[in-house]
Scaffold this active site. Structure first.
Site, PDB file in Angstrom:
ATOM      1  CD  GLU A 261     -15.407-106.594  -5.967  1.00 31.23           C
ATOM      2  OE1 GLU A 261     -16.001-106.158  -4.967  1.00 31.23           O
ATOM      3  OE2 GLU A 261     -15.573-106.125  -7.230  1.00 31.23           O
TER       4      GLU A 261
ATOM      5  CE  LYS B 173     -17.669-103.099  -3.144  1.00 35.91           C
ATOM      6  NZ  LYS B 173     -18.047-104.177  -4.161  1.00 35.91           N
TER       7      LYS B 173
ATOM      8  CB  CYS C 146     -15.909-103.210  -6.919  1.00 36.17           C
ATOM      9  SG  CYS C 146     -16.855-103.177  -8.321  1.00 36.17           S
TER      10      CYS C 146
END
Length: 293
Positions: A56, A128, A169
């Site tokens: 990331e 995301k 994440c």
């Protein structure tokens, strides 16, 4: 009371794939970060990797101050990072999950992962979905929503390596995302991620094992290397979990490349041995994939 069970899409034909996690040391120098990524991809491919994964925010420091400065417009074709990764995937002849970078689009910023095939073609782009907004008193406070916009879709992509789902994440914390991917026949979920020194030791491994065993699939995470002098210190410990929640490869905290061979026949085997999806009580509960409505 009855309810029609949702269909679980069959997984693609199982094959064995050699995977590499490139846990990169990230600096404020974007050009240097790109060069490190290119070098790592080349080294991973030379060692036999067919699928390579980056961390990331591999091209910039992880901070709300950095995201706008390092952001690139992917859709306009003005992304040095994407161009470099496309070329690297083609030159190495590998499938590449290019971690994530800050993306600028129509006046908004996103935390975005690009996936390339072995010809350098951009197969998919994942923004995301769940933004990292937390406040643990005395430990860490971070609010991605201060600069970033959340993505609005799931990402399932058929690659030369396998059918994979993508999360980034904080997406790892939400089991519903993984459950949707399992219903769509995903064999591997890849989460580029940068857990920190508070959440990393507590939950990084735990959450990966939970997603793997609940959905009977492989999970791979790739973190930046730990830099104790950075404003945000990543936990590191990139790893690969098999469908029975066993760790089959793991990095420590330093910059490194970790290799493993994934046998996707394990996905079908575990689901046959313990048919959890067929045993779910859809008359009592359910999961609705609203993106398909």
């Amino acid at each position: 009371m009855s309810a029609e069970a949702p269909k679980q899409i069959a997984t693609p034909k199982a094959q064995k794939v050699k995977l590499a996690l490139c846990q990169l040391a990230v600096s404020p120098d974007k050009d240097m970060n790109i060069q490190k990524a290119q070098k790592a991809i080349k080294e991973a491919a030379q060692a036999g990797a067919q699928l390579v994964i980056l961390p990331e925010m591999w091209n910039c420091p992880y901070s709300n101050e950095s995201f706008p400065k390092y952001a690139e417009d992917i859709e306009a074709g003005n992304s040095r990072s994407v161009s470099a990764m496309s070329n690297s995937a083609k030159e190495a002849g590998i499938t590449l999950v290019a971690g994530s970078i800050p993306e600028s689009s129509s006046g908004k910023l996103y935390n975005t992962c690009c996936i390339f095939d072995d010809q350098g073609k951009l197969l998919a782009k994942h923004r995301k979905v769940h933004l990292f907004d937390i406040d643990i008193p005395g430990k860490i406070t971070f609010k991605e929503s201060g600069t970033l916009t959340q993505g609005e879709s799931f990402t399932v992509v058929d690659t030369p390596a396998c059918r994979m789902g993508i999360g980034i994440c904080y997406d790892l914390r939400f089991p519903e995302l993984a459950m949707v991917y399992a219903q769509r026949g995903v064999q591997l979920i890849v989460y580029p991620g940068a857990f920190n020194m508070t959440t990393g030791p507590a939950h990084w491994e735990l959450l990966q094992k939970a997603r793997a065993v609940d959905n009977q699939m492989f999970i791979a995470t790739c973190s930046p290397a730990r830099d104790a002098g950075a404003g945000y210190t990543a936990w590191g410990h990139s790893m690969i979990i098999d469908p029975f929640a066993a760790i089959i490869a793991q990095a420590e905290e330093k910059a490194t490349i970790v290799h493993a061979e994934l046998d996707f026949a394990q996905v079908d085997e575990r689901r046959q041995n313990m048919p959890l999806f067929k045993q779910k009580r859809f008359d009592l509960y359910g999961l609705v994939d609203k993106t398909l409505q």
